[in-house]
Design an enzyme around this catalytic site. Sequence first.
Site, PDB file in Angstrom:
ATOM      1  N   LYS A 112       0.932  -1.119  -0.066  1.00  0.00           N
ATOM      2  CA  LYS A 112      -0.048  -0.112   0.056  1.00  0.00           C
ATOM      3  C   LYS A 112       0.771   0.980   0.037  1.00  0.00           C
ATOM      4  CE  LYS A 112      -4.302  -1.311   0.444  1.00  0.00           C
ATOM      5  NZ  LYS A 112      -5.462  -0.822  -0.543  1.00  0.00           N
ATOM      6  N   LYS A 192      -6.649  -9.495 -12.343  1.00  0.00           N
ATOM      7  CA  LYS A 192      -8.022  -9.779 -11.614  1.00  0.00           C
ATOM      8  C   LYS A 192      -9.176  -8.805 -12.088  1.00  0.00           C
ATOM      9  CE  LYS A 192      -9.101 -10.875  -6.968  1.00  0.00           C
ATOM     10  NZ  LYS A 192      -8.828 -10.550  -5.543  1.00  0.00           N
ATOM     11  N   LYS A 195     -13.201  -3.257 -10.696  1.00  0.00           N
ATOM     12  CA  LYS A 195     -13.804  -2.105 -11.066  1.00  0.00           C
ATOM     13  C   LYS A 195     -12.763  -0.897 -11.181  1.00  0.00           C
ATOM     14  CE  LYS A 195     -17.692  -1.500  -9.023  1.00  0.00           C
ATOM     15  NZ  LYS A 195     -19.170  -1.280  -9.562  1.00  0.00           N
TER      16      LYS A 195
END
Length: 324
Positions: A112, A192, A195
Site C-alpha cells: 500500500k 483480476k 472496477k
Amino acid sequence: MKRRVFSGARPTGKQHLGNYLGAIQNYVSLQDEYQCVYCIVDIHALTSLEDTGGLQKNIHEMMLDWLAAGLDPRKSILFVQSHVPEVMQLHTLLGMVTPLSWLLRVPTFKEKVKLQPHNVNYGLVGYPVLMTADIVLYKAEVVPVGEDQLPHLELAREIARRFNNLFGNAFPEPQAKLTSFPMILGLNGKEKMSKQADNDIEIALSPQETIERVMMAVTDPARQYRNDPGHPEVCNVYSLHRYFSPLQLDDIATQCRSAKIGCVDCKVLLAQEINSSLEPFRERRAILASKPRHIVDVLADGTQRAQIIARETLREVKQKMGLI
Ligand code: SF4
C-alpha cells in the site's frame, strides 16, 4: 448452537462477476451451516479512499446485489461496519496490545505504501488491528479466507491470543475456513477482474449491456482471423464459459480449435448464458430496488443485532482491562 462466521467486504458498489463467483456465492452457501455476520467495511475503505462522496450509494448498491443474490437477513446479520461504533473502541484497545513491529512487517502495508505514497496514513498500519476488532468483536470462530489472506488471519489470531494471555480469555482464536475463491480475470484477460481497472462485468447490467461488455473481452491473441484455429486454454472468454456454459465446454473447445466457431459468436453465446443464469437475480434486484426503504430496514435490523453482541463483548473487554 451454530458456530459464528465473520466476513467483511469493502463498499465497492455494484458487484461484478468476480465478486459474484467468489465471495457472494460463498457467503450464500455458508448461511445454513453457520450463524453468519457479514459486514460492509466502510471504515477500512477510508484508508485508501480520498473521495468519499459515493460511499453511501456504493453501500446501497452492494447490499442490493447481496440480497438479490441470496443473502438472507433472517439467517445472517447484515450491516455496515461504522454503524456499530463499538468496533472503533475495540480497535483502540487492541492497539494497546499489538506490537508495532508486527504491523510494520505486514506485506500488504508495504504494498500500500508503494501504491499510495502520497497517502501513507495511520489507518494503513492499523488495518490488521481493525480487522481483528471486526472479527473478535462478534466472537467469530470461523473466517472464510483465500490462501493469500491466511497471513492476515494469523495476525488476528496472534492479537487475540496476546489479549487473552494478558487479560484473560475473552476471544476465541478465529479459525480459517480455507476457501478456493476462483480467480476471475477481467476483460483484458491479464489481471483480476476489478472496477478500478475497468475490466469488469457488473452482474446488475441489462442483457444488452452485458453483451456489449462481453464483446470487449480479449480472446486468444494468436487468433487473428476468423479461419485461424483457436486455443481455448489461453482464452479468457473460454474460462468464463466454464462457469456459465459447463455443459457446452467440450463442444466450444472443439469448435474453437477447428475454427468452426468465431470469437464473436462465442462471445454472444457466453453473454446469453450469463444473462440467462443471472435472470432470476436481476428480477429480484429490480423488485428490491423498487422499495428503497427495504435496504435501510435490513441494515437497521442487522445493526441492532450486531450491536447486542458488540456491546456485550466490549463490556467484557473493558472489565478485563480494568477500565470499568
Ligand atoms: Fe476464445 Fe471462443 Fe474465440 Fe475460441 S472461439 S478463442 S474460446 S472466444
